[in-house]
Enzyme design. Sequence first.
Site, PDB file in Angstrom:
ATOM      1  N   SER A   1      83.713 -24.295  51.457  1.00  0.00           N
ATOM      2  CA  SER A   1      82.338 -23.810  51.575  1.00  0.00           C
ATOM      3  C   SER A   1      81.371 -24.666  50.776  1.00  0.00           C
ATOM      4  O   SER A   1      81.763 -25.426  49.884  1.00  0.00           O
ATOM      5  CB  SER A   1      82.170 -22.346  51.151  1.00  0.00           C
ATOM      6  OG  SER A   1      82.858 -21.484  52.028  1.00  0.00           O
TER       7      SER A   1
ATOM      8  N   SER B   1      84.864 -23.025  56.402  1.00  0.00           N
ATOM      9  CA  SER B   1      83.920 -23.418  55.355  1.00  0.00           C
ATOM     10  C   SER B   1      82.604 -22.680  55.555  1.00  0.00           C
ATOM     11  O   SER B   1      81.878 -22.933  56.529  1.00  0.00           O
ATOM     12  CB  SER B   1      83.684 -24.932  55.392  1.00  0.00           C
ATOM     13  OG  SER B   1      82.823 -25.336  54.360  1.00  0.00           O
TER      14      SER B   1
ATOM     15  N   ASP C   1      78.979 -22.325  54.950  1.00  0.00           N
ATOM     16  CA  ASP C   1      77.954 -23.278  54.522  1.00  0.00           C
ATOM     17  C   ASP C   1      76.570 -22.643  54.701  1.00  0.00           C
ATOM     18  O   ASP C   1      76.059 -22.516  55.818  1.00  0.00           O
ATOM     19  CB  ASP C   1      78.070 -24.560  55.341  1.00  0.00           C
ATOM     20  CG  ASP C   1      79.478 -25.162  55.238  1.00  0.00           C
ATOM     21  OD1 ASP C   1      79.999 -25.234  54.110  1.00  0.00           O
ATOM     22  OD2 ASP C   1      80.044 -25.535  56.280  1.00  0.00           O
TER      23      ASP C   1
END
Length: 371
Positions: free
Chosen positions: A251, A289, A291
């Site tokens: 992340s 991830s 984001d």
Amino acid sequence: MRLVHPAGKRARDHGVPLDGEPGPWDAITDVPDVEVGYTTLVEGSGELDEGRGPVRTGVTAILPLGRDGVGTSCAAGFHSLNGNGELTGSHWLEESGGLSLPIGITNTHSVGAVHRGVLAWSLRTNPAIKDAWHLPVVGETWDGYLNDINGDHVQPHHAEAALDAATSGPLEEGSVGGGTGMNCYAFKGGTGTSSRVVRVGERVYTVGVLLQANFGARRELTIAGRKVGRDHLADNPMEDSDWLAPPGSGSCIGVVATDAPLLPGQCKALARRVPLGLARTGTTGSHFSGDIFLAFSTANRGALDSAIGPAPSRLSRIDFLPWGALDPVYEAVVQATEESVLNALVAARTMVGRDGHRSPGIPASALAGPW
């Protein structure tokens, strides 16, 4: 915690060619009024003993308008590239367009503790806001490869300590604050920052970025257009069997600050440019991830305050750059984001955490060019 950067500690010191003109500290704190503080927790070694460690974590705190601005709104907007993550307070941010409390960043399972700490510190700092409702903004990335993430080691007082430590000036990077236990491109990652000076007509503004970088697969890593991960760093120990998540997962939380006068929707547009800077370093955005990016403008202080009580007799007003003038600001966000990732990688050093898990520092050969 503050560090005046010694030679070799940042990407530019290794000769990496980077576009744009940085501010004096090449940090988000180049934006006037913005202050940053850290609490870094590193304790113990060996096998994981949940609740006892090893501990490799912390808190990063950002004051958009400094201590005097706690409870005063500034225009803000956020963007989620991939929602496999958390940014508390984002619904109200989207609704009102205003940010009035400090921002906290920590590990995934410590969001609640930091949320409580930010609130307690804000009420202590400005008692006049006690009768209002508050929705602190806290972001997170996962540090469970190195840290006892389920051990509740981050407590509200650690968030308060990070806020108490917040100042302007050059910032320490790498394994500090919320970035302490993070990995980036299967190297040791963490906290990185950068800034750009922007000229819009005759006016000069500053754009600053701070990232908690915890994303990317080793094979993706790109530095100044050079496919470093694929062509020069084939040995990939963190993507072997001891790595606890798919390559590329992790992340990124990104915070953009500027003193350019902007509307909330324009701040959101800045936040949407952060992924373009990340992409310059190679990432394609893993499903695993999360984001999420936030941008705010320190201009027009208080114009977006949500006052309780009778409607005011006067109208609020906000100055802003014309939409057609924003391209240099967008460019600055992309440039500063790219450099923030590289600064996080360069500043971090090899770290060994829980169960002997090792996150290697990026080797000097990756930064040697040719450029």
